[in-house]
Design a protein around this motif. Sequence first.
Motif, PDB file in Angstrom:
ATOM      1  N   LYS A  93      30.826  67.322   4.415  1.00 30.29           N
ATOM      2  CA  LYS A  93      32.311  67.970   4.372  1.00 30.29           C
ATOM      3  C   LYS A  93      31.852  68.970   5.516  1.00 30.29           C
ATOM      4  O   LYS A  93      30.521  69.098   6.197  1.00 30.29           O
ATOM      5  CB  LYS A  93      32.422  69.040   2.803  1.00 30.29           C
ATOM      6  CG  LYS A  93      30.888  70.019   3.048  1.00 30.29           C
ATOM      7  CD  LYS A  93      31.677  70.663   1.767  1.00 30.29           C
ATOM      8  CE  LYS A  93      30.691  70.872   1.353  1.00 30.29           C
ATOM      9  NZ  LYS A  93      31.054  72.054  -0.438  1.00 30.29           N
ATOM     10  N   ASN A  97      35.271  68.280  -5.734  1.00 31.30           N
ATOM     11  CA  ASN A  97      34.112  68.674  -4.566  1.00 31.30           C
ATOM     12  C   ASN A  97      35.501  68.995  -3.694  1.00 31.30           C
ATOM     13  O   ASN A  97      35.278  69.920  -2.831  1.00 31.30           O
ATOM     14  CB  ASN A  97      33.650  67.264  -3.946  1.00 31.30           C
ATOM     15  CG  ASN A  97      32.084  66.586  -4.830  1.00 31.30           C
ATOM     16  OD1 ASN A  97      31.583  67.649  -5.092  1.00 31.30           O
ATOM     17  ND2 ASN A  97      32.574  65.712  -5.257  1.00 31.30           N
ATOM     18  N   CYS A 105      37.043  66.120   1.662  1.00 36.28           N
ATOM     19  CA  CYS A 105      35.528  65.766   1.855  1.00 36.28           C
ATOM     20  C   CYS A 105      35.651  64.610   2.166  1.00 36.28           C
ATOM     21  O   CYS A 105      36.737  63.280   2.330  1.00 36.28           O
ATOM     22  CB  CYS A 105      34.603  65.250   0.078  1.00 36.28           C
ATOM     23  SG  CYS A 105      34.897  64.181  -0.777  1.00 36.28           S
TER      24      CYS A 105
END
Length: 895
Positions: free
Chosen positions: A528, A495, A498
């Motif tokens: 996010k 990811n 975040c």
Amino acid sequence: MSSIINNSMKPPTTVRIFDRNDYYSVHGSDATTAAKEVFSSLSHIKKMGIEPNRQDYLVLSKGNFEILIRKLLLVRRYRVEIYVGEGSKNEWLLKYKGSPGCLSQLEEIVGEGLSSSNDNGPCLISVNIKTDPVTKGRLLGVACITANDYQISVAEFTDDDLLTQLETITVQLAPSECIVPLTENDDYKTLKKVMERANITVTKLKKVDFSTEGLVQDLNRLLKFKDAQMQDANAFPETRMGAAMVSLAAAIRYTSLINDSTNFGRFRLNTIKAECYLHLDAAALSALNVLPELGDNTHAPARSLYGLLDRCRTQHGKRLLAQWLRQPLRDINLINERLDIVELLVENSQLRLQLHEDHLRRIPDLQALARKLTRKKANLHGCYRIYQALQRLPNLLQCLADANSPTVHSTLSEPISELNDDLEKFQQMIEATVDMEAVDRGDFLVKPSFDDQLQVLHEQLEKYQISAEKELNKAARDLGLDAKKTIKLENNPQNGFCFRVTLKEEQSLRGNKKYTIIDAVKGGVRFKTNALDSITEDYVQAKVNYEKEQDKVVAEIIGIAAGYSECLFCLSHILSRLDVLVSFAVAASTAPNAYTRPEVTEALDEFVLRDVRHPCLEVQEGVSFIPNDVFFKRDSCLMHIVTGANMGGKSTWMRSCGIVALLAHAGCLVPASSARVPRLRALCARVGAADREEKGQSTFMLEMIESAAILRTATPDSLVLVDELGRGTSTYEGCGIAWAIAEKLATESKCFCLFATHYHELTRLPSLHPNIIVNSHAEASVVDQQLLLLHKIVPGPATHSLGLHVAKLADLPDSIIEYAEAKQAQLETNLFEVESAVKTLDTTEGQKMILDFLQKCKQLQETATSDQIIMSEIRKMKDNLLKCKNKYVESLLAA
């Protein structure tokens, strides 16, 4: 698949595996083999296709694939072929292959586990046999390649029809695979049997592969030359061994050494010197349980001598221990050098514990790491592990210095110190290039300050990190949370950057369109913002650039570090030697009863062991071992005919003697109160009953093969152990064979021999050969109809057989025991009558008369003028002989 691959064209010892990107598949009979090895069951096998061409297949994960590769190559000693689909038609092409002696193509697939799980490492031997132009005997050319050690060993010698010397070499070198020319003559059939006894895979190659064309050029590239040495392989004396070079050429082609440029300038060429080591064959190794069986990774102390002695802390130490047990020394000075150090370590418990519990246990497999450096397959983590080991050397050297031993100093401390000095610049390089702060976090990175471009990219990454932290603070204020406490910043490959809050704080995100929720897990909710997404994109790109630049720097570091691989190989050899000596000392000092230093002598006049024990049996739980003596003295006692009850301790006594002889030559203390051992040339054994039906060899056939090898090998400086020879054939044949072999060993070979037997007739041998053969027996007695085994070996023959009492211990039915007792009484009576009848003949006087008759015949042949006169005189002498009325003479002349 069938159009490209035809399984019927391959031997069953080759397994084909198909790489299907996410998984692997195995088909047909190979699927059955794989299922047994990986799952110990056939339940995972499935069917594919339609009748009548349905075929078994098995699907393997990457983990199961690696398990299968290890078991096939290292335990079963099979060959492996791995196929990969290529092209629009999905044709299957052979991409990788491996065999027990050639694993180079599979090192990357399987990883470190492949080499570290094998005590010896991959080793290939190549043999060709031709007729010696001078002696007209069998001339053998042998070449051995040990890739992990960058060693090439060769030998050329004439051998007997049993290939006894070849078997000795294979035991010493422990190859996994033997390559031979494709031929079916008798010598190669014998070679195959030799390799089968040692569990070595035999691979047949075309005769054209055994050609020396281009060999010198290949050696010029592979061999390591000294600085002032001519860069020409012909300068090595080994290249003048024509038959050996033929084998070496085949081995180099088979292993494809030339295809890997990292092999260039690395290999050392030497001559195999089998005479430097105690002769051991496969039968002796098996009889004495020297090494664990293939696939036995438990190394239980009671199972093998290796398992008992293996207290090694390093992987290269474990490999060297196995090598020392296969190659016991014959040089008394070298033996005493080892014994000096082991004895010192046993007496100095503080030194022993420091080395074993502190220093050696922190040493990685330097040999494997050095090989990775050489092959440019190492990484910063491996370099750092080497650095850590080198950092510990000063304390290790101080520990050895405290021993205050000249032997320790000259054989261990001094060479380690010199290598430590040579490797000082390696340590300085690691300190200058590796980010030690990152190491503390578990990352192995190059210092950004080491390279200007790295420094620029590192500053960019730090800038993006700061920007992300600013976004964290902004989100914390917006949501009314505490930055780095109730709301945290994370960065992961999936990811990127975040935020994460606990599930309890998740309500503050509801309905807030500024934030995009990624997922909700037990650890909390991750989310996010668009700004954080943008930062992540820039950060990921900068990180990719950083890693590319770092890879260039790491490649340079590995290239420089590879220059130190030779020093690291040398250091691993010395540390492994120290590891094995410490292991010997730990095994001796932790034994239930004290070990003693053997006295190894040049003289062959006596071989004396006092209170000898079997080291593996005495460590078993609940065992109170009863020690025994072994006494040999030339011109008074060379052979013991050992009789006595089954389970009485005969075999244990013999094995104990053999193990002590082997340990003494290996430089280890021995399980006895005292030991005087002559320097032996060979240790031969014919112990145990086992047939090999799959190879068409019965128990009796194996006995005869091993006995023939012993008779060829045994000399006055040999120890021979023979247990229950002659089973598997008729009683009289078996007794006759045992008698003949025992007599030959005692009177012609004149070796030290323990000869256990149930043929009571052999106890007459000492009366025929006094001062050479003696009787000994395992003491036992019957108390209240119960057999009491005393496990004590005492002089003299066993007075009677106790087989029926042993049968009672095995709970044989009473009816069978009673019938056996009656039949025994009947047979013993008949035998007594036969023996008595023989004894009533006046054998002594008759033998003298026959000898006198033969001498007169010889004189007559020299003086008579014609055959008619000779025959006439012989008839007269025969008539005169018969007039004496001697029954012995009458029985002979009537036959």
